[in-house]
Design a protein around this motif. Structure first.
Motif, PDB file in Angstrom:
ATOM      1  N   ALA A 146       0.800  -1.061   0.066  1.00  0.00           N
ATOM      2  CA  ALA A 146      -0.044   0.038   0.048  1.00  0.00           C
ATOM      3  C   ALA A 146       0.933   1.353   0.135  1.00  0.00           C
ATOM      4  O   ALA A 146       0.615   2.315  -0.754  1.00  0.00           O
ATOM      5  N   ALA A 147       1.952   1.141   0.791  1.00  0.00           N
ATOM      6  CA  ALA A 147       2.761   2.418   0.706  1.00  0.00           C
ATOM      7  C   ALA A 147       3.444   2.620  -0.526  1.00  0.00           C
ATOM      8  O   ALA A 147       3.757   3.863  -0.879  1.00  0.00           O
ATOM      9  N   CYS A 148       3.740   1.696  -1.316  1.00  0.00           N
ATOM     10  CA  CYS A 148       4.378   1.551  -2.520  1.00  0.00           C
ATOM     11  C   CYS A 148       3.670   2.180  -3.549  1.00  0.00           C
ATOM     12  O   CYS A 148       4.108   3.175  -4.390  1.00  0.00           O
ATOM     13  N   VAL A 149       2.320   1.734  -3.465  1.00  0.00           N
ATOM     14  CA  VAL A 149       1.380   2.278  -4.322  1.00  0.00           C
ATOM     15  C   VAL A 149       1.154   3.813  -4.307  1.00  0.00           C
ATOM     16  O   VAL A 149       1.058   4.619  -5.133  1.00  0.00           O
ATOM     17  N   VAL A 150       1.205   4.337  -3.088  1.00  0.00           N
ATOM     18  CA  VAL A 150       0.754   5.599  -2.799  1.00  0.00           C
ATOM     19  C   VAL A 150       2.172   6.304  -2.973  1.00  0.00           C
ATOM     20  O   VAL A 150       1.907   7.385  -3.633  1.00  0.00           O
ATOM     21  N   ALA A 151       3.177   5.977  -2.754  1.00  0.00           N
ATOM     22  CA  ALA A 151       4.293   6.515  -3.242  1.00  0.00           C
ATOM     23  C   ALA A 151       4.650   6.631  -4.876  1.00  0.00           C
ATOM     24  O   ALA A 151       5.159   7.691  -5.283  1.00  0.00           O
ATOM     25  N   TYR A 152       4.090   5.688  -5.408  1.00  0.00           N
ATOM     26  CA  TYR A 152       4.182   5.673  -6.883  1.00  0.00           C
ATOM     27  C   TYR A 152       3.387   6.741  -7.509  1.00  0.00           C
ATOM     28  O   TYR A 152       3.749   7.289  -8.502  1.00  0.00           O
ATOM     29  N   THR A 164       3.040   9.710  -6.595  1.00  0.00           N
ATOM     30  CA  THR A 164       3.863  10.940  -6.364  1.00  0.00           C
ATOM     31  C   THR A 164       4.792  11.217  -7.518  1.00  0.00           C
ATOM     32  O   THR A 164       4.987  10.432  -8.091  1.00  0.00           O
ATOM     33  N   ALA A 165       5.118  12.426  -7.502  1.00  0.00           N
ATOM     34  CA  ALA A 165       5.929  12.812  -8.911  1.00  0.00           C
ATOM     35  C   ALA A 165       7.476  12.084  -8.768  1.00  0.00           C
ATOM     36  O   ALA A 165       7.988  11.584  -9.496  1.00  0.00           O
ATOM     37  N   LYS A 166       7.899  11.966  -7.293  1.00  0.00           N
ATOM     38  CA  LYS A 166       9.146  11.209  -7.226  1.00  0.00           C
ATOM     39  C   LYS A 166       9.169   9.903  -7.318  1.00  0.00           C
ATOM     40  O   LYS A 166       9.863   9.227  -8.072  1.00  0.00           O
ATOM     41  N   GLY A 167       8.097   9.388  -6.939  1.00  0.00           N
ATOM     42  CA  GLY A 167       7.623   7.772  -7.116  1.00  0.00           C
ATOM     43  C   GLY A 167       7.595   7.685  -8.564  1.00  0.00           C
ATOM     44  O   GLY A 167       7.925   6.719  -9.117  1.00  0.00           O
ATOM     45  N   ALA A 168       6.890   8.302  -9.429  1.00  0.00           N
ATOM     46  CA  ALA A 168       6.882   8.081 -11.124  1.00  0.00           C
ATOM     47  C   ALA A 168       8.206   8.268 -11.613  1.00  0.00           C
ATOM     48  O   ALA A 168       8.448   7.444 -12.447  1.00  0.00           O
TER      49      ALA A 168
END
Length: 122
Positions: free
Chosen positions: A52-58, A60-64
């Motif tokens: 869930a944390a990885c999906v939420v981080a993805y 974001t701009a930095k995650g993408a």
């Protein structure tokens, strides 16, 4: 060529990162709080929170941009020409031979300088 590049809009990135931090804190606190539960259940819960944390981080701009970096790295990794087994063995043998020769040279130099020092000191 007419290519339309639409810039993705990332809204509320700071709130998303706060949610990621809260998910991580919930995982740590929950693991401690439910320490009496079987390890399997705690590991499964931590994996779910991590996903869930990885999906939420993805989202974001930095995650993408990090995901794009990973995909670019995979593409570049496919371009690497890996050595054959024979090349690897030959290179390993050359390195071992050079290490042995250099070890003998350094041992002889150490012995020589030790002999010189012993002659001077007496």
């Amino acid at each position: 060529m007419n290519v339309k590049s639409e810039a993705k809009e990332y809204r509320l990135d700071s709130i998303k990162w706060l949610l990621v931090v809260l998910l991580v804190v919930a995982g740590v606190a929950g693991n401690s709080y439910f320490s009496a539960e079987p390890l399997l259940y705690r590991v499964l819960a931590l994996l779910a929170l991590t996903a869930a944390a990885c999906v939420v981080a993805y989202k974001t701009a930095k995650g993408a941009s990090f995901w794009e970096l990973i995909q670019g790295s995979i593409v570049e990794l496919r371009k690497v020409v890996w050595p054959t087994r024979q090349e690897t063995n030959q290179t390993t043998l050359i390195v071992v031979a050079v290490v042995i020769v250099m070890s003998i040279i350094l041992w002889l130099l150490d012995t020589f300088f030790g002999w010189i020092a012993a002659m001077i000191i007496g």
